[in-house]
Design a protein around this motif. Sequence first.
Motif, mmCIF file in Angstrom:
data_model
loop_
_atom_site.group_PDB
_atom_site.id
_atom_site.type_symbol
_atom_site.label_atom_id
_atom_site.label_comp_id
_atom_site.label_asym_id
_atom_site.label_seq_id
_atom_site.Cartn_x
_atom_site.Cartn_y
_atom_site.Cartn_z
ATOM 1 N N LYS A 86 -32.566 29.560 -66.124
ATOM 2 C CA LYS A 86 -31.992 30.303 -67.252
ATOM 3 C C LYS A 86 -33.088 30.656 -68.260
ATOM 4 O O LYS A 86 -33.144 31.767 -68.759
ATOM 5 C CB LYS A 86 -30.893 29.452 -67.914
ATOM 6 N N GLN A 87 -33.954 29.701 -68.530
ATOM 7 C CA GLN A 87 -35.037 29.927 -69.474
ATOM 8 C C GLN A 87 -36.022 30.960 -68.924
ATOM 9 O O GLN A 87 -36.493 31.822 -69.658
ATOM 10 C CB GLN A 87 -35.763 28.621 -69.776
ATOM 11 N N GLU A 88 -36.316 30.915 -67.637
ATOM 12 C CA GLU A 88 -37.197 31.889 -67.019
ATOM 13 C C GLU A 88 -36.604 33.293 -67.107
ATOM 14 O O GLU A 88 -37.318 34.266 -67.344
ATOM 15 C CB GLU A 88 -37.472 31.519 -65.555
ATOM 16 N N GLY A 89 -35.297 33.391 -66.914
ATOM 17 C CA GLY A 89 -34.608 34.686 -67.010
ATOM 18 C C GLY A 89 -34.707 35.281 -68.401
ATOM 19 O O GLY A 89 -34.854 36.484 -68.566
ATOM 20 N N LYS A 90 -34.652 34.429 -69.423
ATOM 21 C CA LYS A 90 -34.760 34.916 -70.802
ATOM 22 C C LYS A 90 -36.174 35.392 -71.099
ATOM 23 O O LYS A 90 -36.364 36.360 -71.816
ATOM 24 C CB LYS A 90 -34.376 33.793 -71.790
ATOM 25 N N GLN A 91 -37.160 34.698 -70.538
ATOM 26 C CA GLN A 91 -38.554 35.063 -70.794
ATOM 27 C C GLN A 91 -38.907 36.385 -70.114
ATOM 28 O O GLN A 91 -39.704 37.156 -70.625
ATOM 29 C CB GLN A 91 -39.496 33.960 -70.319
ATOM 30 N N GLU A 92 -38.322 36.641 -68.959
ATOM 31 C CA GLU A 92 -38.600 37.871 -68.232
ATOM 32 C C GLU A 92 -37.902 39.069 -68.861
ATOM 33 O O GLU A 92 -38.369 40.191 -68.783
ATOM 34 C CB GLU A 92 -38.158 37.739 -66.770
#
Length: 93
Positions: A86-92
């Motif tokens: 989820k955090q990776e998705g927000k960063q991308e």
Amino acid sequence: MTNCPGGCTGITPHPQLTLYEEVIDPSGLANLKQQLREALSVVEAREQNLYESMRPKSLAEVKILQAHLKAALEDLEQTAQALAQKQEGKQEG
């Protein structure tokens, strides 16, 4: 509202424990401190007995607890992975 002795904690005051409001001299304070030390000692002994009574008593109980711990760790790992994704998705985005 229910009136519970000991403030609904299940702990009743020590019958001989002098209330601090009544203590007006140094010897009374020393006596109160000693009573508190003795009461604390009793509480700590009861606490230790409680902890000991909660420990597993057989190999079967240990194995059951280990299985529960393993399942909890697996659940935490899945939660960590989901949060990382989820955090990776927000960063991308």
